[in-house]
Structures are given as structure tokens and as C-alpha cells.
Design an enzyme around this catalytic site. Structure first.
Site, PDB file in Angstrom:
ATOM      1  N   GLY B  98       0.816  -1.209   0.000  1.00 16.21           N
ATOM      2  CA  GLY B  98       0.000   0.000   0.000  1.00 16.21           C
ATOM      3  C   GLY B  98       0.846   1.254   0.000  1.00 16.21           C
ATOM      4  O   GLY B  98       0.368   2.343   0.311  1.00 16.21           O
ATOM      5  N   GLU B  99       2.117   1.098  -0.383  1.00 16.15           N
ATOM      6  CA  GLU B  99       3.027   2.243  -0.346  1.00 16.15           C
ATOM      7  C   GLU B  99       3.739   2.493  -1.688  1.00 16.15           C
ATOM      8  O   GLU B  99       4.627   3.345  -1.760  1.00 16.15           O
ATOM      9  CB  GLU B  99       4.089   2.050   0.749  1.00 16.15           C
ATOM     10  CG  GLU B  99       3.551   1.907   2.164  1.00 16.15           C
ATOM     11  CD  GLU B  99       2.870   3.178   2.704  1.00 16.15           C
ATOM     12  OE1 GLU B  99       2.996   4.248   2.077  1.00 16.15           O
ATOM     13  OE2 GLU B  99       2.200   3.081   3.753  1.00 16.15           O
ATOM     14  N   THR B 100       3.386   1.734  -2.732  1.00 18.43           N
ATOM     15  CA  THR B 100       4.033   1.941  -4.029  1.00 18.43           C
ATOM     16  C   THR B 100       3.779   3.377  -4.504  1.00 18.43           C
ATOM     17  O   THR B 100       2.632   3.795  -4.680  1.00 18.43           O
ATOM     18  CB  THR B 100       3.499   0.934  -5.073  1.00 18.43           C
ATOM     19  OG1 THR B 100       3.548  -0.372  -4.504  1.00 18.43           O
ATOM     20  CG2 THR B 100       4.328   0.966  -6.341  1.00 18.43           C
ATOM     21  N   GLU B 169       0.049 -11.565  -3.812  1.00 13.65           N
ATOM     22  CA  GLU B 169      -0.346 -11.464  -5.220  1.00 13.65           C
ATOM     23  C   GLU B 169      -1.259 -12.623  -5.627  1.00 13.65           C
ATOM     24  O   GLU B 169      -2.321 -12.417  -6.219  1.00 13.65           O
ATOM     25  CB  GLU B 169       0.908 -11.444  -6.114  1.00 13.65           C
ATOM     26  CG  GLU B 169       1.755 -10.195  -5.937  1.00 13.65           C
ATOM     27  CD  GLU B 169       3.255 -10.448  -6.051  1.00 13.65           C
ATOM     28  OE1 GLU B 169       4.034  -9.545  -5.689  1.00 13.65           O
ATOM     29  OE2 GLU B 169       3.653 -11.556  -6.481  1.00 13.65           O
TER      30      GLU B 169
END
Lengths: 202, 202, 202, 202
Positions: B98-100, B169
């Protein structure tokens, strides 16, 4: 399951469990010789090419990305920087039916150029399998399941836990992640190694 | 397992079973309200956008392809024919951490343009989750597993069944296939319907 | 040109002028009937599909992006959300040689599915041209130029202003931008209209 | 022009001539020092990364494909096999406005990782240009042309020969093809060399 489980959640859970169970069952059918040969080919290839259409193509890309993290010389057919295939290279193709027109066509081109052809298929008597050097069978839906789906449709039911090639695609992805796990062991490259290769431009 | 099981096959099988088991376990953690809301948003969206980087992006594409087979108006961020996002649209983003950087950045652009933001994350306290309207948590590796990996690496072991974001994934892919299964039911579109929309140009 | 022009800059300028001149010359060879028919087909198509391999594929995507900005129902063969092709659709293929294996193969599939086939080629007697409903010829290198290049290579000169399909690709891109210009006029959609459709997620 | 020239053809020809003329004019504005530095960086890079959004991204890919034909170690940001960027690498970004959010963001990540940043822009005072090591200016529409377009739109005219970034994109493509021409000369790699690297799997 909780009593107040919504209907939607129920479908989602059922589908997840069915797919998870299929993966575990298929693990037992993996053939020794094929996996050994496949890993040997990957480790000794001059270059590795990965090819597939549709969702099978996405599975191929997910595998290729990890091969890159392992610092292996890998390319995806159809992407920009993919060079000519030649003698000493390995072409890994993914196709459930083994009959996708462009995939079969280009697999034969690859062979003619001198590459070894590894195919991941659910149909081992397909056109693709027939021209391959190594055929890895990954089970998709069984015939019984297909008949079951058809009967449901005849009855007007729309419910399908994993339509079309879903089972083959997901199970292939997980199988190829298993191959990655073994490649990490053999090449002695751990997660830190992979993380350092992981793109920072995203 | 057969006695003559090769070492390579052993790794592959172990990895497959571990991932399959993780999927089944995660099925139980799926939260009712979130799935219901997500399906509701998808069915009422003017347009649906799917976004993710790396392997999470491939998972997003696999989901988008099935939404297209269901004849829903879906686009993949970064592909050629993707139009402007606007009020009434839904943006589904997939990112374990959640930090890309680029994903978080564009998610905020999407919100500013009036879209609803659904995020599939393994970290519900991430930057992406914080700005999302609906956060679906899909478990990746547990903290215990992460510590276990680190300890192995300290000991010089290279063995990892599912490195980096693999568990997140694959489990996200299977969760989203579960959502497709429910969408088929709700929209009364069966496999024959999907097959007719499946591209023939491949 | 300034006296202190570097050698590198000299090559770059020469190549740019040569390509620019080729585009201007080719403008005169554009055939009336073909352009009219092509625009008519695009405006009346149920769906528009664009296809090409390598750099020709990139030219196709650049064209498809503008068709999307014009709010026409366009898809790129090989991308995620591309549906089945059918009767009433138009398939636009770009291939200089008109002999790219997968492109010719899938063009024929498109025709069998009932689509009209428009091809942009430099070789109007190619396999692709032969099966097309409308053939638009965009000149690449002339035979005289090709012979000139070959002679240079025999003499050991490496200098080439526009190698391989460069002239065809660039000129096709500019030709298709000309088609966009005309489509804007006919559909009465101005730049403001296009800008509103331009993706904001980038 | 022939008397029976159709109106559609007229637009197409006008657009082609205008764009061709723009390319030729821009050739004269190419700055010596910038081209020399850019070629030097490309030849000495450990790895080359190419990045751009939308049609500028397609231009970047067309350039990357030729760099691959020249056997240079090139990758496209966002594609599957693109590894981590690091010290000694070069990042080439293409953006007319120089303000595309994700491009500027990732360009800065590239710099932080130690890469040299080359940007191709039409706006040399943009955010992207400001953080770049080498800024190559490629002229898009002039201010006079922009004012002309706006006035037309106010008058309700929809006619635009090259909307949005078209002039910048095409001229950048041709400029980069000029750079390829010079690289062929410097590396003594002729067309036969390029053809042998050209993918056969298409």
C-alpha cells in the site's frame, strides 16, 4: 462460517477454497522428470523467452519478473526490448488449450530458430505440446467438471466458481512460483538478492 | 510422495501446497461488508479502472480481463485506450504494501477527479488504505513468517517457498476470481456469455 | 549550419531533415479514395481494433489513443480489455512488409469473424494487402535507397539515416495523425473535447 | 494537387506537410552540446532506462527498441523485465510539458538511486527539466500556434492539424531516430547487425 455471512462473501469464499484445493491436489501430479529438465534448461539457457496470450500471458509475465529478480536473462515475447531468439535459447510458452493460434505459430518459429521449447499446458495432446521439447501438464478443469458446468447452463444456472481457463491459469502461476522457489535454492539467491533487483521505478 | 521424488519436485510441491493452503485460510478472513460494497460499486460504476505495479499490476489485469468478459466498462491504468477518470467511476488498486509511490500518487488523483477508490492491500494501515473508500485486506505473509525468513537468511539459507509479495499477489488473484464468480451470478451471465466476449485475436 | 556544429549533431540533423522531407513527399502520394473509405469505415464501425508488431504496433497504439480521445470505441489487439471482434467491426493493421507472421494470421481471423480489414503497408502486393478490404500504401524506403544502403554496407560503411522500417513507421504515424485531424473536423470535436478525454492517471 | 482531391485527403495532406515541415525546422534548433553529451551518456551507461506516459511513452519504446537492436542494455520503465535502477545507469524521460506527475516523481527516484537523468521536453523550465542532468529541448507547438488554435475554438472551428502533444511527440521520435543514426556510426553497427537482433517472434 458466521451466520450473517452475506451471499456475496459466500461465493467468494467457495471459489477461493475450490481454487486453493485444486492447487494442492495438482501439486501431487507434478511430474519429477519434467520439473528437473525444465530447471536444467532454464539454468543453462543463453536467453529465456516467455510467451502466452490473455491471462496465460499475464502468468508468463509474473514468472518472467521473478526470473529477472534472480538475474536470469529473460524476455517477454511482445515487449519492447525482446531481441531475436536463437540457438541456445529457451522458449517457455503457457497455454491451457495448447491451441492458441499465434502462440503455436510463434512457438514453431522459436523452434526453427534453434530454441528449446518448454510448454505449460493442460492439454498434453495439443498442437503446442506436440512440437515441444518438454511438456509440463498443469491440470485445469477435469472433464467431469466441464460436463457439470454445461449441465448447469442447460438448466439456466449462471453459477460458476472458476470460469474458462481460471483453474489452469492460477495453478500454472503457483506451479511456476514453485519453480522460482527451487531456482532460489539452486542458485543460492535469497530474498535480499531478489529485493535488490526489484525495480524501484514504480 | 513417491520415494524417487526428485529434490526439485519436492520444492515445487511444497511451495504449491503452502500457497494453496494460504489461499484456503485467507478465504475465511474475507470480510462480508467489504465484499458486498465492492460488488455494489463495480455494478454501479460508470467506468471501472484497475491499477497496480509489478506483479500486483498483472493481477489487476487478469481481473480486468474477466470484467471485460462480463461486458463491464473496464480500463487498465497505463494501457492505450484508457480515458480520463471522472465522477461516478471506480478505481480499484492492488498493492500489498500500500506504499508503491506511483500507485498512491495516482490513486489520489483518481479521488480528486471524483472516483470511488477501492484498494486491495495486505497492509490496512498503509498510505493507500488511508485514502481509500473501501479497503479489502488480503493477507500476505504473516509477521511470524517474515521473521522466520529473516532468521533463515541470517543462517545463510536461501530456501524460500514464496518470496517477496508472492502470497499476497496469488491470494489477491484468487480473491478477485471469487468476486468474478459472484458477479456472474448477480448479472446472470454464464460461461457461454463470457466465452463470446473472449478475444478471438490471439 | 554553424561551423562548430558537432559531428553527432550533424547526423541527427541530417536524419531529421531526411525523414521530414520523406513525410512531405509521401503526403502527395496519399490516394483520395482510400482515405475517404478509411474515414467512412472508422466512423461507421461498431468497434475499431488496431494491430501491429514492433514499432508498427507502437504507431498503431499512438493512433488508437487519439481515436479514444475522439470517443470512438477503439481497442488494441493484445491489450487487456480488448473484446472479441465481430461482424460490423473494423480491424486496422499496420505492417511495412505486410508479411509479419502473427499479424497476417490474426488479420485473417478478423476477416473470418466478419470484420472489415484496413491495412497500412508499404508493400501493396504483400500477403496482408491481398486479404485486406482497403489497402493504404505508405511509402517507406524506395528500392533505389535500399540498393544504396546495401552498397554502403559492402563498402564497410555503417552510416544509415533511417534503418530498417524507420521511414515507413514514422510516415505512417504522421499519416494517421492526418486522419485524426480530418476526423476532428468531421465529428466536430475540437482540442478541448480531446483534452477532456485524455487520461488524468499518468 | 489534383482537382478532384477529396476534402478528407486535403486535410491529411495538409497535416502531413505541416508536421514534416515542423520536423525539418526543428532539426536546425538541435543543440550541439546536448546531443554530444546524450550520446556519450548512452554509450557509457551500465544500463539505460526509458520512460514516458501516453504517446510520449510510445515514442520512448520506439527508441528503446532500436537501442536493443544496437545491443545496448536498455529497459522500459513499467515493462516486465525491467530491473532496479542504480548508480552508473542512465534514465531517459520523454514529456512535452515536463509536468506529468508519475514521470516527474519516478525521475526523481531514479536520480536518488544514482542514475543520470536525461529529459526530452518541449518546456525547458518544467519540473522535469529542472531536476535533469541533460535537458534536450524538442520544440512542440509555438505560443503563436497555441493562440491561433484557441482563437479558432472560440470561433467554433474544430479544425486542428496536430492536436495536443502531436508535434512534440512526432518530432521527438524523429530526433531520437537521428540519435540512433549517429549511434550506428559511432558503434560501427550497420543495418545487417540491427536486423540480426530484431525479434523473430512476431
Amino acid at each position: 462460517m458466521s451466520e450473517d455471512e452475506s451471499k456475496a462473501t459466500r461465493s467468494v469464499r467457495l471459489a477461493m477454497k475450490m481454487i486453493g484445493t485444486h492447487i494442492i491436489k495438482t501439486a501431487e501430479t507434478v511430474q519429477d522428470a519434467k520439473v528437473d529438465e525444465m530447471i536444467d534448461q532454464i539454468l543453462h539457457a543463453k536467453k529465456i523467452f516467455v510467451m502466452g496470450a490473455g491471462r496465460s500471458g499475464l502468468v508468463g509475465r509474473a514468472f518472467a519478473m521473478r526470473l529477472m529478480h534472480l538475474d536470469l536473462p529473460v524476455f517477454v515475447v511482445g515487449e519492447t526490448v525482446t531481441p531475436a531468439i536463437e540457438d541456445g535459447d529457451v522458449l517457455i510458452t503457457i497455454s491451457g488449450s495448447g491451441e492458441t493460434k499465434s502462440v503455436v505459430e510463434l512457438a514453431m518459429v522459436g523452434k526453427q530458430c534453434g530454441a528449446k521449447l518448454i510448454s505449460i499446458v493442460s492439454n498434453p495432446s495439443s498442437s503446442l505440446a506436440k512440437v515441444s521439447d518438454i511438456v509440463v501438464e498443469v491440470k485445469g478443469r477435469s472433464k467431469a467438471e466441464k460436463i457439470d458446468y454445461l449441465e448447469r447452463q442447460v438448466r439456466g444456472e449462471h453459477y460458476t466458481l472458476a470460469p474458462l481457463g481460471t483453474l489452469f491459469e492460477t495453478t500454472s502461476l503457483v506451479f511456476l512460483d514453485g519453480v522460482i522457489s527451487e531456482l532460489m535454492k539452486v542458485t543460492k539467491r535469497d530474498e535480499t538478492y531478489l529485493r535488490l533487483r526489484h525495480t524501484s521505478l514504480e
